[in-house]
Design a protein around this motif. Sequence first.
Motif, short mmCIF file in Angstrom:
data_model
loop_
_atom_site.label_atom_id
_atom_site.label_comp_id
_atom_site.label_asym_id
_atom_site.label_seq_id
_atom_site.Cartn_x
_atom_site.Cartn_y
_atom_site.Cartn_z
N GLU A 1 0.83 -1.21 0.00
CA GLU A 1 0.00 0.00 0.00
C GLU A 1 0.86 1.26 0.00
O GLU A 1 0.52 2.25 -0.64
CB GLU A 1 -0.92 0.01 1.22
CG GLU A 1 -2.10 -0.91 1.09
CD GLU A 1 -3.08 -0.68 2.23
OE1 GLU A 1 -4.18 -0.20 1.95
OE2 GLU A 1 -2.72 -0.97 3.38
N ARG B 1 1.89 1.77 -3.43
CA ARG B 1 0.78 2.28 -4.24
C ARG B 1 0.51 3.76 -3.94
O ARG B 1 0.07 4.50 -4.82
CB ARG B 1 -0.49 1.46 -3.99
CG ARG B 1 -0.45 0.09 -4.66
CD ARG B 1 -1.81 -0.57 -4.67
NE ARG B 1 -1.73 -1.89 -5.27
CZ ARG B 1 -1.77 -2.12 -6.59
NH1 ARG B 1 -1.90 -1.10 -7.43
NH2 ARG B 1 -1.67 -3.33 -7.07
N MET B 2 0.80 4.19 -2.72
CA MET B 2 0.66 5.62 -2.41
C MET B 2 1.64 6.44 -3.24
O MET B 2 1.37 7.59 -3.57
CB MET B 2 0.90 5.89 -0.92
CG MET B 2 -0.32 5.80 -0.03
SD MET B 2 -1.77 6.70 -0.62
CE MET B 2 -1.21 8.41 -0.52
N TYR C 1 0.03 7.57 -6.28
CA TYR C 1 -1.28 8.16 -5.98
C TYR C 1 -1.82 9.03 -7.11
O TYR C 1 -3.01 9.05 -7.39
CB TYR C 1 -1.17 9.01 -4.69
CG TYR C 1 -2.47 9.59 -4.23
CD1 TYR C 1 -3.46 8.77 -3.70
CD2 TYR C 1 -2.73 10.95 -4.34
CE1 TYR C 1 -4.66 9.29 -3.28
CE2 TYR C 1 -3.94 11.48 -3.92
CZ TYR C 1 -4.90 10.65 -3.39
OH TYR C 1 -6.09 11.17 -2.98
#
Lengths: 287, 238
Positions: free
Chosen positions: B98, B101-102, B105
């Motif tokens: 995650e 994935r940020m 963004y």
Amino acid sequence: MELLAQVLVGGVLLGGLYALMALGLALVWGVLNIVNLSHGALIMLGAYATYYLFTGTGLDPFAALPITAIVLFVIGWLIQRGILNLVIRGPMFNTLLITFGIEVILTYLAQLLFSADFRAINPPYAGNNFRVLGITIPLMQVLAFAIAIGLTVAMWLFLLHTRVGRGIRAASQNLVAARLYGVNPRSIYALTFGIGSALAGVAGGLYGTVSQINPYIGGPLTAKSFAIAIIGGLENPLGVIVGGLVLGIVESLTALYAGSTYRDVASFGVLILVLILRPTGLLGRTT
Amino acid sequence: MADALLETRALTAGYGEMQVLRDISLAVQPAEIVAIVGSNGAGKTTLLRAISRLIPCGGEVTFDGKSVSHATADEVFGSGLVQVPEGRQLFDRMSVEENLRMGAYRRGDRRAIDDDLDRMYTLFPRLSDRRRQLAGSMSGGEQQMCAMARALMARPRLMMVDEMSLGLAPVIVDQLLETMTAIRKEGVTVLLVEQDVHAALSVADRGYVMETGEIVREGSARELESDPEVQRAYLGEV
């Protein structure tokens, strides 16, 4: 025994609705670090929005909920952008005072516009019940419970698995890093407050289908939402389900054994106990 | 130099009344590794915070020929100027994946993001084993890898790395420096801010020396390493 089971079922059904009420408050608290004292007033506005959509247009109250959500989202978005954004970096005391002021204004505006009369959202099927194992279950309460739990789970999935949901969690976990990685705090804050208000609005609409509404229901509901958010913790949206069920069951049992006058005594007793024993909430800040 | 990727002219910045940076002018050319070295408190981190627009600054900052002096932090990020901040600043309660994935963004290209995730796990195999683990529960070295991978997920044109070596074992630092050289080969420009002067100059092409908010020396990494003044002050040699 049958009475106890009946009361427990009632408590669980009420608890689901409580969970949805608290979800918006917990979300805003976790991300904006604002305890929104006007949360209950937004629930109240949602109840009236649903009521007037139902009585004014004949729309089924459950079908009216998406419209209520949109109306409350816009109201919340405007409140955040227009007012709260001015004090977002200020001390918590300022945001408490301002949201308290908003609560007072909304309550008295509602009294002016809608009058202080009690109202109820009563579609034709409101009186329907069904019986399972000797327990009577009112249809409206089951519908409200199902929608509330469904929305809470949907919200949890949204925060966990979408890009915007990640951005919201990022802003709550580490604002500096979030800004460095392209999250615009102004728009994330307005969006989060809008979502929190929309959830409050839907919870209000559901509340109106199972209970009577008037302009003054907001205050106690804010306090209950606060208690549930503390019990469930702010990090995990599913925590409010635990908090809501605890509160719903405790209230129902108290009403059964001690009389319904003591309902609120019990629910705030639970709050005080949790604050003493587990100041981070029963579920803590875990994902 | 008109073709510099990043350029600051007479940059000033500080916190409230306290001015930390005075008149910083520097330039970073495309595909360079530039080191900014200096002791603790010289203003290096403040400089990166000012360039990333986390704090207000005076003077002129241009990136890729466009002024970013009045941009917001997320706009600077959007233009490809990405910072790996001091202390990593990971999203502690998100998984490694995650966090990565940020980094993406602001990107919408789902398939390319998934490809880049795989690339990161090849570049940092340690992260691959830990993709489901909460970032805050990893060791310092793994967190630094995660922070760098997160930055690379943004497909930066220039990556600014602040105090990468802080608190890490020398073995890990060497490994990360090697990675940085590999990253540069893929066309990413690197601006490295370091207290560990030796480590920074070992991979950099050029360097600036900062002292109390000003640039006091600049030159090629080789020149700086052999500069008697720099040696005396930072490399512990006489």
